[in-house]
Design a protein around this motif. Structure first.
Motif, PDB file in Angstrom:
ATOM      1  N   LEU A  52      24.359  35.361 -12.381  1.00 34.26           N
ATOM      2  CA  LEU A  52      23.187  34.492 -12.573  1.00 34.26           C
ATOM      3  C   LEU A  52      23.530  33.024 -12.391  1.00 34.26           C
ATOM      4  CD1 LEU A  52      21.569  36.243 -15.664  1.00 34.26           C
ATOM      5  CD2 LEU A  52      20.829  36.398 -13.275  1.00 34.26           C
ATOM      6  N   ASP A  53      24.774  32.648 -12.752  1.00 33.90           N
ATOM      7  CA  ASP A  53      25.204  31.253 -12.598  1.00 33.90           C
ATOM      8  C   ASP A  53      25.146  30.794 -11.145  1.00 33.90           C
ATOM      9  OD1 ASP A  53      25.667  30.974 -15.303  1.00 33.90           O
ATOM     10  OD2 ASP A  53      27.827  31.321 -15.139  1.00 33.90           O
ATOM     11  N   ALA A  54      25.403  31.699 -10.212  1.00 29.81           N
ATOM     12  CA  ALA A  54      25.466  31.341  -8.789  1.00 29.81           C
ATOM     13  C   ALA A  54      24.219  31.772  -8.012  1.00 29.81           C
ATOM     14  CB  ALA A  54      26.702  31.985  -8.161  1.00 29.81           C
ATOM     15  N   ALA A  55      23.320  32.502  -8.665  1.00 31.32           N
ATOM     16  CA  ALA A  55      22.171  33.087  -7.973  1.00 31.32           C
ATOM     17  C   ALA A  55      21.094  32.050  -7.663  1.00 31.32           C
ATOM     18  CB  ALA A  55      21.581  34.211  -8.819  1.00 31.32           C
ATOM     19  N   SER A  56      20.277  32.408  -6.684  1.00 30.12           N
ATOM     20  CA  SER A  56      19.027  31.684  -6.463  1.00 30.12           C
ATOM     21  C   SER A  56      17.904  32.659  -6.801  1.00 30.12           C
ATOM     22  CB  SER A  56      18.927  31.173  -5.024  1.00 30.12           C
ATOM     23  OG  SER A  56      19.047  32.234  -4.109  1.00 30.12           O
ATOM     24  N   TYR A  57      16.703  32.114  -6.959  1.00 28.45           N
ATOM     25  CA  TYR A  57      15.600  32.924  -7.456  1.00 28.45           C
ATOM     26  C   TYR A  57      14.357  32.721  -6.614  1.00 28.45           C
ATOM     27  CZ  TYR A  57      18.748  33.057 -11.407  1.00 28.45           C
ATOM     28  OH  TYR A  57      19.859  33.232 -12.174  1.00 28.45           O
ATOM     29  N   LEU A  58      13.599  33.792  -6.480  1.00 32.38           N
ATOM     30  CA  LEU A  58      12.288  33.746  -5.851  1.00 32.38           C
ATOM     31  C   LEU A  58      11.268  34.222  -6.880  1.00 32.38           C
ATOM     32  CD1 LEU A  58      12.919  35.545  -2.420  1.00 32.38           C
ATOM     33  CD2 LEU A  58      13.055  33.098  -2.888  1.00 32.38           C
ATOM     34  N   VAL A  59      10.130  33.566  -6.943  1.00 31.61           N
ATOM     35  CA  VAL A  59       9.020  34.051  -7.753  1.00 31.61           C
ATOM     36  C   VAL A  59       7.888  34.369  -6.792  1.00 31.61           C
ATOM     37  CG1 VAL A  59       7.303  33.477  -9.506  1.00 31.61           C
ATOM     38  CG2 VAL A  59       9.667  32.754  -9.811  1.00 31.61           C
ATOM     39  N   ASP A  60       7.511  35.639  -6.783  1.00 33.39           N
ATOM     40  CA  ASP A  60       6.466  36.109  -5.868  1.00 33.39           C
ATOM     41  C   ASP A  60       6.751  35.679  -4.433  1.00 33.39           C
ATOM     42  OD1 ASP A  60       5.121  37.338  -8.000  1.00 33.39           O
ATOM     43  OD2 ASP A  60       4.000  35.512  -8.450  1.00 33.39           O
ATOM     44  N   GLY A  61       8.037  35.764  -4.053  1.00 30.74           N
ATOM     45  CA  GLY A  61       8.448  35.496  -2.682  1.00 30.74           C
ATOM     46  C   GLY A  61       8.692  34.039  -2.335  1.00 30.74           C
ATOM     47  N   VAL A  62       8.550  33.134  -3.304  1.00 27.21           N
ATOM     48  CA  VAL A  62       8.720  31.701  -3.053  1.00 27.21           C
ATOM     49  C   VAL A  62       9.959  31.198  -3.794  1.00 27.21           C
ATOM     50  CG1 VAL A  62       7.665  29.421  -3.301  1.00 27.21           C
ATOM     51  CG2 VAL A  62       6.232  31.402  -2.774  1.00 27.21           C
ATOM     52  N   ALA A  63      10.827  30.474  -3.083  1.00 24.39           N
ATOM     53  CA  ALA A  63      12.053  29.948  -3.688  1.00 24.39           C
ATOM     54  C   ALA A  63      11.721  29.021  -4.858  1.00 24.39           C
ATOM     55  CB  ALA A  63      12.875  29.192  -2.646  1.00 24.39           C
ATOM     56  N   VAL A  64      12.515  29.144  -5.912  1.00 21.83           N
ATOM     57  CA  VAL A  64      12.331  28.335  -7.120  1.00 21.83           C
ATOM     58  C   VAL A  64      13.516  27.393  -7.265  1.00 21.83           C
ATOM     59  CG1 VAL A  64      12.203  28.414  -9.628  1.00 21.83           C
ATOM     60  CG2 VAL A  64      11.053  30.155  -8.276  1.00 21.83           C
ATOM     61  N   ARG A  65      13.229  26.120  -7.348  1.00 23.90           N
ATOM     62  CA  ARG A  65      14.275  25.114  -7.576  1.00 23.90           C
ATOM     63  C   ARG A  65      14.242  24.612  -9.018  1.00 23.90           C
ATOM     64  NH1 ARG A  65      16.135  26.471  -3.261  1.00 23.90           N
ATOM     65  NH2 ARG A  65      15.565  25.688  -1.221  1.00 23.90           N
ATOM     66  N   ASP A  66      13.077  24.704  -9.650  1.00 20.94           N
ATOM     67  CA  ASP A  66      12.878  24.182 -10.998  1.00 20.94           C
ATOM     68  C   ASP A  66      12.861  25.328 -12.012  1.00 20.94           C
ATOM     69  OD1 ASP A  66      12.084  22.967 -13.350  1.00 20.94           O
ATOM     70  OD2 ASP A  66      10.091  22.417 -12.624  1.00 20.94           O
ATOM     71  N   PRO A  67      13.899  25.433 -12.867  1.00 21.65           N
ATOM     72  CA  PRO A  67      13.918  26.516 -13.853  1.00 21.65           C
ATOM     73  C   PRO A  67      12.801  26.407 -14.879  1.00 21.65           C
ATOM     74  CG  PRO A  67      15.739  25.003 -14.226  1.00 21.65           C
ATOM     75  CD  PRO A  67      15.083  24.580 -12.957  1.00 21.65           C
ATOM     76  N   GLY A  68      12.114  25.266 -14.924  1.00 19.66           N
ATOM     77  CA  GLY A  68      10.995  25.092 -15.829  1.00 19.66           C
ATOM     78  C   GLY A  68       9.679  25.633 -15.299  1.00 19.66           C
ATOM     79  N   ARG A  69       9.713  26.194 -14.097  1.00 14.42           N
ATOM     80  CA  ARG A  69       8.480  26.739 -13.510  1.00 14.42           C
ATOM     81  C   ARG A  69       7.949  27.883 -14.369  1.00 14.42           C
ATOM     82  NH1 ARG A  69       7.293  29.463  -7.615  1.00 14.42           N
ATOM     83  NH2 ARG A  69       5.319  30.345  -8.254  1.00 14.42           N
ATOM     84  N   SER A  70       6.674  27.813 -14.700  1.00 12.60           N
ATOM     85  CA  SER A  70       6.043  28.841 -15.528  1.00 12.60           C
ATOM     86  C   SER A  70       5.879  30.142 -14.757  1.00 12.60           C
ATOM     87  CB  SER A  70       4.665  28.368 -16.004  1.00 12.60           C
ATOM     88  OG  SER A  70       4.804  27.271 -16.857  1.00 12.60           O
TER      89      SER A  70
END
Length: 86
Positions: A52-70
């Motif tokens: 998880l430390d090195a991972a990137s994330y997608l929410v509903d197929g969109v890249a997330v840069r802000d971990p504060g995204r709801s």
């Protein structure tokens, strides 16, 4: 609604570390991507936190840069570890 449920999908080494391809995770209403990642660390304390430390994330197929995204109820969170090659 006091909770929301998201679907977490794991890829590559994240899948191996979590021991599953996907899971449903319950979070408090108003939870963020950062809250979800913290819960994944709690659920899978051996192996997955390092990924998880090195991972990137997608929410509903969109890249997330802000971990504060709801997150919304029913959202899909993809956990993408770094991939070799290109």
């Amino acid at each position: 609604m006091t909770t929301l449920t998201i679907v977490v999908r794991y890829f590559a080494s994240a899948r191996a570390a979590a021991g599953e391809e996907e899971e449903k995770v319950q979070l408090p209403a108003g939870a963020s991507v950062g809250d979800a990642v913290a819960e994944l660390r709690r659920l899978h304390p051996v192996g997955l936190p390092r990924v998880l430390d090195a991972a990137s994330y997608l929410v509903d197929g969109v890249a997330v840069r802000d971990p504060g995204r709801s997150l919304r109820d029913g959202a899909e969170l993809d956990v993408l570890p770094p991939f070799a090659g290109g």
